[in-house]
Design a protein around this motif. Sequence first.
Motif, PDB file in Angstrom:
ATOM      1  N   UNK A 140     -15.588   8.932   6.636  1.00 18.43           N
ATOM      2  CA  UNK A 140     -15.032   8.652   5.304  1.00 18.43           C
ATOM      3  C   UNK A 140     -15.032   9.887   4.410  1.00 18.43           C
ATOM      4  N   UNK A 141     -16.051  10.759   4.563  1.00 18.82           N
ATOM      5  CA  UNK A 141     -16.131  11.935   3.697  1.00 18.82           C
ATOM      6  C   UNK A 141     -14.975  12.902   3.925  1.00 18.82           C
ATOM      7  N   UNK A 142     -14.461  12.939   5.132  1.00 17.88           N
ATOM      8  CA  UNK A 142     -13.365  13.854   5.463  1.00 17.88           C
ATOM      9  C   UNK A 142     -12.076  13.112   5.825  1.00 17.88           C
ATOM     10  N   UNK A 143     -11.980  11.870   5.368  1.00 13.45           N
ATOM     11  CA  UNK A 143     -10.802  11.068   5.702  1.00 13.45           C
ATOM     12  C   UNK A 143      -9.519  11.711   5.182  1.00 13.45           C
ATOM     13  N   UNK A 144      -9.565  12.221   3.948  1.00 10.06           N
ATOM     14  CA  UNK A 144      -8.368  12.840   3.383  1.00 10.06           C
ATOM     15  C   UNK A 144      -7.941  14.057   4.193  1.00 10.06           C
ATOM     16  N   UNK A 145      -8.909  14.807   4.731  1.00 13.02           N
ATOM     17  CA  UNK A 145      -8.572  15.979   5.551  1.00 13.02           C
ATOM     18  C   UNK A 145      -7.811  15.548   6.804  1.00 13.02           C
ATOM     19  N   UNK A 146      -8.288  14.486   7.458  1.00 10.28           N
ATOM     20  CA  UNK A 146      -7.605  13.987   8.659  1.00 10.28           C
ATOM     21  C   UNK A 146      -6.189  13.519   8.326  1.00 10.28           C
ATOM     22  N   UNK A 147      -6.038  12.828   7.195  1.00 10.91           N
ATOM     23  CA  UNK A 147      -4.713  12.373   6.772  1.00 10.91           C
ATOM     24  C   UNK A 147      -3.815  13.567   6.481  1.00 10.91           C
ATOM     25  N   UNK A 148      -4.366  14.592   5.859  1.00  4.62           N
ATOM     26  CA  UNK A 148      -3.576  15.796   5.550  1.00  4.62           C
ATOM     27  C   UNK A 148      -3.053  16.457   6.819  1.00  4.62           C
ATOM     28  N   UNK A 149      -3.856  16.439   7.886  1.00  5.80           N
ATOM     29  CA  UNK A 149      -3.405  17.041   9.153  1.00  5.80           C
ATOM     30  C   UNK A 149      -2.235  16.240   9.730  1.00  5.80           C
ATOM     31  N   UNK A 150      -2.324  14.915   9.691  1.00  6.74           N
ATOM     32  CA  UNK A 150      -1.228  14.086  10.193  1.00  6.74           C
ATOM     33  C   UNK A 150       0.048  14.315   9.378  1.00  6.74           C
ATOM     34  N   UNK A 151      -0.103  14.396   8.067  1.00  7.04           N
ATOM     35  CA  UNK A 151       1.070  14.644   7.215  1.00  7.04           C
ATOM     36  C   UNK A 151       1.644  16.040   7.473  1.00  7.04           C
ATOM     37  N   UNK A 152       0.761  17.009   7.679  1.00 11.55           N
ATOM     38  CA  UNK A 152       1.223  18.373   7.951  1.00 11.55           C
ATOM     39  C   UNK A 152       2.044  18.425   9.236  1.00 11.55           C
ATOM     40  N   UNK A 153       1.672  17.602  10.195  1.00  6.64           N
ATOM     41  CA  UNK A 153       2.454  17.566  11.442  1.00  6.64           C
ATOM     42  C   UNK A 153       3.879  17.097  11.154  1.00  6.64           C
ATOM     43  N   UNK A 154       4.014  16.079  10.297  1.00  6.55           N
ATOM     44  CA  UNK A 154       5.358  15.588   9.971  1.00  6.55           C
ATOM     45  C   UNK A 154       6.149  16.606   9.158  1.00  6.55           C
ATOM     46  N   UNK A 155       5.472  17.500   8.471  1.00  8.96           N
ATOM     47  CA  UNK A 155       6.176  18.512   7.678  1.00  8.96           C
ATOM     48  C   UNK A 155       6.643  19.696   8.526  1.00  8.96           C
ATOM     49  N   UNK A 156       6.182  19.765   9.751  1.00  9.27           N
ATOM     50  CA  UNK A 156       6.584  20.880  10.614  1.00  9.27           C
ATOM     51  C   UNK A 156       8.066  20.772  10.964  1.00  9.27           C
ATOM     52  N   UNK A 157       8.723  21.895  11.265  1.00  9.57           N
ATOM     53  CA  UNK A 157      10.158  21.856  11.607  1.00  9.57           C
ATOM     54  C   UNK A 157      10.449  20.860  12.730  1.00  9.57           C
ATOM     55  N   UNK A 158      11.530  20.105  12.532  1.00  8.71           N
ATOM     56  CA  UNK A 158      11.872  19.049  13.491  1.00  8.71           C
ATOM     57  C   UNK A 158      13.370  18.944  13.610  1.00  8.71           C
ATOM     58  N   UNK A 159      13.850  18.925  14.838  1.00 10.37           N
ATOM     59  CA  UNK A 159      15.274  18.766  15.105  1.00 10.37           C
ATOM     60  C   UNK A 159      15.493  17.398  15.737  1.00 10.37           C
TER      61      UNK A 159
END
Length: 445
Positions: A140-159
């Motif tokens: 729970x203490x680092x939950x936001x960090x894990x969510x940020x990593x998942x969101x960062x993956x979706x922000x990566x270039x995608x075709x």
Amino acid sequence: MAVSLRRKREAPRGRYTPNLWPVWIVGPLALIAASALGWVIYHYAYDHFAQAAANQQPPKPVDINDVLKATVTALTLVGAVLAGLYAYRKQLLAEGDAHRADASQLAERYTTAAEQLGHDQAAVRLAGVYALARLADDWAEQRQVCIDVLCAYLRMPYEPDHTAQGHKAGEREVRQTIIRVIRDHLQDPEARTAWCRNNFNFTGAVFDGGSFSDSHFRGTVYFVGARFAGGTVDFDRATFSRGTVSFADATFSGGTVTFRLSTFSGGTVYFDRATFSGGTVTFRLSTFSGGAVSFVGATFSGGEVSFLNATFSGGTVYFDEATFSSTASFFNATFSGGRVNFGDATVTDGMVDFGDATFSGGTVDFRGATVNGGTVGFRDATFCGSTVIFGAAFFGGTVNFGAAFLGGTVNFGDAMFGGGTVDFGDAMFGGTVFDWGPLPVPAGA
């Protein structure tokens, strides 16, 4: 000692090891303290027994054995208290070891999951998605960090086009899985592992499908500059009660975004400066009871925004400075207390349609709007208590009021007409108050 206490206060968060003094200092100090305490207790006990013996008739001498027994008893009690404190101290050390072990294990899991997300094989990346989601639930203490990593993956270039250069096999499935995992954690705000109050950043991401249906948004979600190039992204039956969702500067060039049966009771959804050049955004059957949806400065050049059968009982929808060369539909919508603003909006070749809508208490404000070639339609609408304002609007296109006016207010004060048409054909007048401004009063009004 003061320095040690200050160091303890300034210890970094997450450090569980207590600051212990060296034994060569603690040992002599403990011996001196115990001797001093025993001396004080002995003399206190001696004085007490001496006073008691002196008060007897005849006076008796002090019994040294009684004094020693009392001293030993008091020291034993103090020793028991110190033993309890020592046991508590050992428990703290044991808990510190357990915390460090847990933190080490969670950090290892995080590293492994992050490495899996960066793997070349889609199957391994999928495993990384689920591993990171489980880690967010456990940490729970680092939950936001894990969510940020998942969101960062979706922000990566995608075709999204599988025939185009740069397309990665299996990438769409990985991205859809991330969206599905996020949605599953937004279903129950009271669940221990809910992510409803966390923040999500999809800035600049490319979406070609995905579902956030039945989600509860109570944090901040950014789709700023995102591109919806195909497929359907749905927020059906979602609840926006306190959160903020921003689609500012997003591009809808072919996909569909749906908010069917959604509830806006306090949150805010921004589409400011968004471009709708071919996609569709629908709020069909949604309820606006306190939230706000903003399309300020948006451009509708080919897509469609639909509020079919929506209910506005307290929320606000802003289309200020928006440009319409396509369609925005409020067909059969109900305005019982909400507000829709089209201030300084421009309707060129498009249409803003309020056909069959019911205005029983809300406000529709076109002040400063320009209808220059497009159409604003109120055919078969019912006005029985609301306010429609066209003050300072410019009419060069068509406004159709084939509606039933049974109450409320319609204001054309300061409106300007540059060759456009305001049509009251088939209208019924039964109690609405009009400020006709420069408009000729139609027959029957």
